[in-house]
Write a protein that holds these residues in place. Structure first.
Motif, PDB file in Angstrom:
ATOM      1  N   ARG A   1       0.852  -1.248   0.044  1.00  0.00           N
ATOM      2  CA  ARG A   1       0.074  -0.079   0.005  1.00  0.00           C
ATOM      3  C   ARG A   1       0.870   1.322  -0.035  1.00  0.00           C
ATOM      4  O   ARG A   1       0.304   2.354  -0.571  1.00  0.00           O
ATOM      5  N   TRP A   2       2.138   1.053   0.189  1.00  0.00           N
ATOM      6  CA  TRP A   2       3.142   2.251   0.437  1.00  0.00           C
ATOM      7  C   TRP A   2       3.964   2.310  -0.888  1.00  0.00           C
ATOM      8  O   TRP A   2       4.890   3.193  -0.816  1.00  0.00           O
ATOM      9  N   HIS A   3       3.723   1.356  -1.693  1.00  0.00           N
ATOM     10  CA  HIS A   3       4.773   1.195  -2.735  1.00  0.00           C
ATOM     11  C   HIS A   3       4.688   1.950  -4.118  1.00  0.00           C
ATOM     12  O   HIS A   3       3.382   1.618  -4.611  1.00  0.00           O
ATOM     13  N   PRO A   4       5.437   2.757  -4.360  1.00  0.00           N
ATOM     14  CA  PRO A   4       4.959   3.539  -5.615  1.00  0.00           C
ATOM     15  C   PRO A   4       4.958   2.737  -6.878  1.00  0.00           C
ATOM     16  O   PRO A   4       4.406   3.068  -7.809  1.00  0.00           O
ATOM     17  N   VAL A   5       5.915   1.623  -7.032  1.00  0.00           N
ATOM     18  CA  VAL A   5       5.947   0.675  -7.998  1.00  0.00           C
ATOM     19  C   VAL A   5       4.489   0.008  -8.220  1.00  0.00           C
ATOM     20  O   VAL A   5       3.978  -0.090  -9.432  1.00  0.00           O
ATOM     21  N   VAL A   6       3.938  -0.326  -6.987  1.00  0.00           N
ATOM     22  CA  VAL A   6       2.739  -0.955  -6.970  1.00  0.00           C
ATOM     23  C   VAL A   6       1.537  -0.280  -7.606  1.00  0.00           C
ATOM     24  O   VAL A   6       0.752  -0.417  -8.204  1.00  0.00           O
ATOM     25  N   TRP A   7       1.813   1.164  -7.325  1.00  0.00           N
ATOM     26  CA  TRP A   7       0.748   2.334  -7.698  1.00  0.00           C
ATOM     27  C   TRP A   7       0.758   2.461  -9.157  1.00  0.00           C
ATOM     28  O   TRP A   7       0.048   2.411  -9.803  1.00  0.00           O
ATOM     29  N   MET A   8       2.093   2.475  -9.661  1.00  0.00           N
ATOM     30  CA  MET A   8       2.270   2.411 -11.286  1.00  0.00           C
ATOM     31  C   MET A   8       1.759   1.218 -11.926  1.00  0.00           C
ATOM     32  O   MET A   8       1.079   1.197 -12.760  1.00  0.00           O
ATOM     33  N   GLY A   9       1.760   0.127 -11.113  1.00  0.00           N
ATOM     34  CA  GLY A   9       1.286  -1.305 -11.758  1.00  0.00           C
ATOM     35  C   GLY A   9      -0.084  -1.068 -11.740  1.00  0.00           C
ATOM     36  O   GLY A   9      -0.554  -1.693 -12.766  1.00  0.00           O
ATOM     37  N   GLN A  10      -0.637  -0.339 -10.794  1.00  0.00           N
ATOM     38  CA  GLN A  10      -2.248  -0.565 -10.887  1.00  0.00           C
ATOM     39  C   GLN A  10      -2.736   0.291 -11.751  1.00  0.00           C
ATOM     40  O   GLN A  10      -3.717   0.073 -12.358  1.00  0.00           O
TER      41      GLN A  10
ATOM     42  N   ILE B   1       4.737  11.312 -16.891  1.00  0.00           N
ATOM     43  CA  ILE B   1       4.771  12.747 -16.452  1.00  0.00           C
ATOM     44  C   ILE B   1       4.407  12.663 -15.052  1.00  0.00           C
ATOM     45  O   ILE B   1       5.108  13.385 -14.199  1.00  0.00           O
ATOM     46  N   CYS B   2       3.348  11.793 -14.466  1.00  0.00           N
ATOM     47  CA  CYS B   2       2.932  12.093 -13.158  1.00  0.00           C
ATOM     48  C   CYS B   2       3.940  11.477 -12.178  1.00  0.00           C
ATOM     49  O   CYS B   2       4.374  12.075 -11.069  1.00  0.00           O
ATOM     50  N   ALA B   3       4.810  10.246 -12.343  1.00  0.00           N
ATOM     51  CA  ALA B   3       5.697   9.886 -11.808  1.00  0.00           C
ATOM     52  C   ALA B   3       7.045  10.718 -11.858  1.00  0.00           C
ATOM     53  O   ALA B   3       7.218  11.148 -10.546  1.00  0.00           O
ATOM     54  N   GLY B   4       7.321  11.346 -12.963  1.00  0.00           N
ATOM     55  CA  GLY B   4       8.188  12.354 -12.800  1.00  0.00           C
ATOM     56  C   GLY B   4       7.912  13.679 -12.115  1.00  0.00           C
ATOM     57  O   GLY B   4       8.875  14.254 -11.233  1.00  0.00           O
ATOM     58  N   VAL B   5       6.799  14.206 -12.053  1.00  0.00           N
ATOM     59  CA  VAL B   5       6.404  15.468 -11.528  1.00  0.00           C
ATOM     60  C   VAL B   5       6.225  15.162  -9.954  1.00  0.00           C
ATOM     61  O   VAL B   5       6.957  16.058  -9.221  1.00  0.00           O
ATOM     62  N   VAL B   6       5.706  13.984  -9.365  1.00  0.00           N
ATOM     63  CA  VAL B   6       5.605  13.793  -8.047  1.00  0.00           C
ATOM     64  C   VAL B   6       6.987  13.609  -7.417  1.00  0.00           C
ATOM     65  O   VAL B   6       7.227  14.179  -6.241  1.00  0.00           O
ATOM     66  N   ALA B   7       7.736  12.945  -8.327  1.00  0.00           N
ATOM     67  CA  ALA B   7       9.311  12.799  -7.707  1.00  0.00           C
ATOM     68  C   ALA B   7       9.858  14.046  -7.518  1.00  0.00           C
ATOM     69  O   ALA B   7      10.702  14.306  -6.738  1.00  0.00           O
TER      70      ALA B   7
ATOM     71  N   LEU C   1      14.997   7.032   1.941  1.00  0.00           N
ATOM     72  CA  LEU C   1      13.627   6.557   2.010  1.00  0.00           C
ATOM     73  C   LEU C   1      12.615   6.428   0.792  1.00  0.00           C
ATOM     74  O   LEU C   1      11.904   5.285   0.494  1.00  0.00           O
ATOM     75  N   ALA C   2      12.799   7.504   0.027  1.00  0.00           N
ATOM     76  CA  ALA C   2      12.063   7.767  -1.043  1.00  0.00           C
ATOM     77  C   ALA C   2      12.849   6.878  -2.415  1.00  0.00           C
ATOM     78  O   ALA C   2      12.020   6.373  -3.181  1.00  0.00           O
ATOM     79  N   LEU C   3      14.093   6.523  -2.298  1.00  0.00           N
ATOM     80  CA  LEU C   3      14.891   6.085  -3.339  1.00  0.00           C
ATOM     81  C   LEU C   3      14.498   4.446  -3.200  1.00  0.00           C
ATOM     82  O   LEU C   3      14.507   3.932  -4.354  1.00  0.00           O
ATOM     83  N   LYS C   4      14.609   3.919  -2.167  1.00  0.00           N
ATOM     84  CA  LYS C   4      14.476   2.691  -1.851  1.00  0.00           C
ATOM     85  C   LYS C   4      13.419   1.820  -2.793  1.00  0.00           C
ATOM     86  O   LYS C   4      13.690   0.900  -3.188  1.00  0.00           O
ATOM     87  N   PRO C   5      12.218   2.161  -2.615  1.00  0.00           N
ATOM     88  CA  PRO C   5      11.204   1.416  -3.432  1.00  0.00           C
ATOM     89  C   PRO C   5      11.498   1.377  -4.781  1.00  0.00           C
ATOM     90  O   PRO C   5      10.677   0.686  -5.540  1.00  0.00           O
ATOM     91  N   LEU C   6      12.294   2.331  -5.592  1.00  0.00           N
ATOM     92  CA  LEU C   6      12.372   2.228  -6.915  1.00  0.00           C
ATOM     93  C   LEU C   6      13.388   1.358  -7.478  1.00  0.00           C
ATOM     94  O   LEU C   6      13.894   1.329  -8.491  1.00  0.00           O
TER      95      LEU C   6
ATOM     96  N   GLY D   1      14.682  10.689 -12.116  1.00  0.00           N
ATOM     97  CA  GLY D   1      15.092   9.967 -13.238  1.00  0.00           C
ATOM     98  C   GLY D   1      14.811   8.437 -12.959  1.00  0.00           C
ATOM     99  O   GLY D   1      14.472   7.570 -13.721  1.00  0.00           O
ATOM    100  N   ALA D   2      15.040   8.028 -11.829  1.00  0.00           N
ATOM    101  CA  ALA D   2      14.755   6.930 -10.956  1.00  0.00           C
ATOM    102  C   ALA D   2      13.298   6.342 -11.198  1.00  0.00           C
ATOM    103  O   ALA D   2      12.757   5.342 -11.693  1.00  0.00           O
ATOM    104  N   ALA D   3      12.309   7.463 -10.914  1.00  0.00           N
ATOM    105  CA  ALA D   3      10.954   7.109 -11.025  1.00  0.00           C
ATOM    106  C   ALA D   3      10.622   6.974 -12.308  1.00  0.00           C
ATOM    107  O   ALA D   3       9.574   6.041 -12.426  1.00  0.00           O
ATOM    108  N   VAL D   4      10.843   7.720 -13.216  1.00  0.00           N
ATOM    109  CA  VAL D   4      10.555   7.639 -14.519  1.00  0.00           C
ATOM    110  C   VAL D   4      10.929   6.337 -15.254  1.00  0.00           C
ATOM    111  O   VAL D   4      10.178   5.513 -15.979  1.00  0.00           O
TER     112      VAL D   4
END
Length: 320
Positions: free
Chosen positions: A30-39, A75-81, A103-108, A182-185
């Motif tokens: 529920r806190w994982h940004p890659v899971v959100w991307m997948g959803q 774009i959403c991933a990049g803007v948020v990051a 903490l922000a980088l680890k899930p990526l 960069g990592a998020a995109v």
């Protein structure tokens, strides 16, 4: 914040993120940004990719929809990051910036999970072939039901080599160059390729045109990191895998062949996908000990990556 102080915080964040990955692994879904991307990708893909029976041989409009929806997500991933990173740099002292950025980088990226999942395949093979196949199915999209024990082991080692790039080297490469955005995109692009980037049918839908842009975008963003991954494996083994470029070209992918070929040559084993390619075809069959050796080699490559990335950060990082 002075340039050196900022670079020190960023480098410290990278090492802290690697430590978090080693000790704690992945955050809750529920806190994982890659899971959100997948959803997001799953919701869009399931609603737009056509059933096989309705697929067209050529569908430019579907391709453009794929481009548009990919761009919206990226774009959403990049803007948020970008916003998260800018707030950290603006308001936090260097020591707190290092911790928050880690903490922000680890899930990526995800090295421990990959390492553990590959070793779990070998452990499952020790129980039964069916157990090994079932464990491998968590890692690969190919049909595992007809694979032999040797082929299951080869597939696990291939997956470790390929995903060493996708799950670790490439996200950190783009982090060094472009920071958290960069990592998020990149992670968005790689996740989109994993979910959309298929030629033909998967799960009853045809992804050829809808997922074409996602596949090509991932190819572009992974091109240099994949070759760097092969180099990192060579440095970790302190041995150059002769003939690597020739072997890498045997795979259909422009990128995944490089780390897989390096791994095959460095281990001295044959790695193959039935009826598609064989890397180091004259090598010996992979044995149980080779899975452990591959995991150890990947771990040493991760350490070399961290050292090289830290040096690069001091060379190129400027305060945001």
């Amino acid at each position: 914040m002075l340039a050196f102080e900022h670079a020190l915080a960023v480098a410290a964040a990278l090492w802290l993120a690697l430590a978090i990955d080693r000790w704690l692994g992945e955050p809750a879904a529920r806190w994982h940004p890659v899971v959100w991307m997948g959803q997001y990708l799953g919701w869009i893909g399931s609603g737009i990719a056509p059933p096989v029976a309705k697929a067209k041989p050529r569908d430019l409009s579907l391709f453009l929809i794929g481009v548009l929806t990919w761009c919206v997500g990226a774009i959403c991933a990049g803007v948020v990051a970008t916003g998260v990173q800018a707030a950290m740099v603006q308001w936090l002292p260097a020591w707190a910036l290092a911790m928050a950025l880690a903490l922000a980088l680890k899930p990526l990226f995800a090295w421990r999970m990959l390492h553990d999942e590959v070793l779990a395949v070998e452990a499952a093979l020790g129980v039964s072939l069916d157990a090994g196949r079932a464990q491998l199915a968590r890692l690969v999209s190919r049909d595992v039901s007809v694979l032999s024990e040797r082929e299951v082991r080869e597939s696990a080692i291939e997956s470790l080599a390929e995903n060493l790039n996708d799950s670790l080297v490439a996200p950190l490469f783009w982090f060094v160059l472009l920071g958290l955005p960069g990592a998020a995109v990149y992670r968005f692009a790689n996740t989109a390729d994993a979910m959309w980037g298929y030629r033909g049918e998967r799960n009853g839908r045809d992804w050829t045109w809808f997922g074409k842009w996602a596949a090509r975008a991932d190819d572009v963003l992974s091109w240099l990191p994949a070759r760097l991954t092969a180099l990192l494996l060579a440095l970790a083994a302190w041995q150059w895998p002769m003939g690597m470029a020739r072997e890498a070209r045997r795979t259909p992918s422009p990128n995944s062949g490089w780390p897989m070929a390096a791994m095959a040559l460095l281990l001295g084993v044959r790695l193959a996908k039935p009826e598609v390619y064989a890397l180091n075809a004259e090598g010996r069959p992979a044995e149980a000990a080779d899975t452990d050796r591959a995991a150890q080699l990947g771990g040493r490559a991760a350490l070399v990556l961290a050292v090289c990335a830290s040096l690069a950060i001091f060379a190129i990082t400027r305060p945001a």
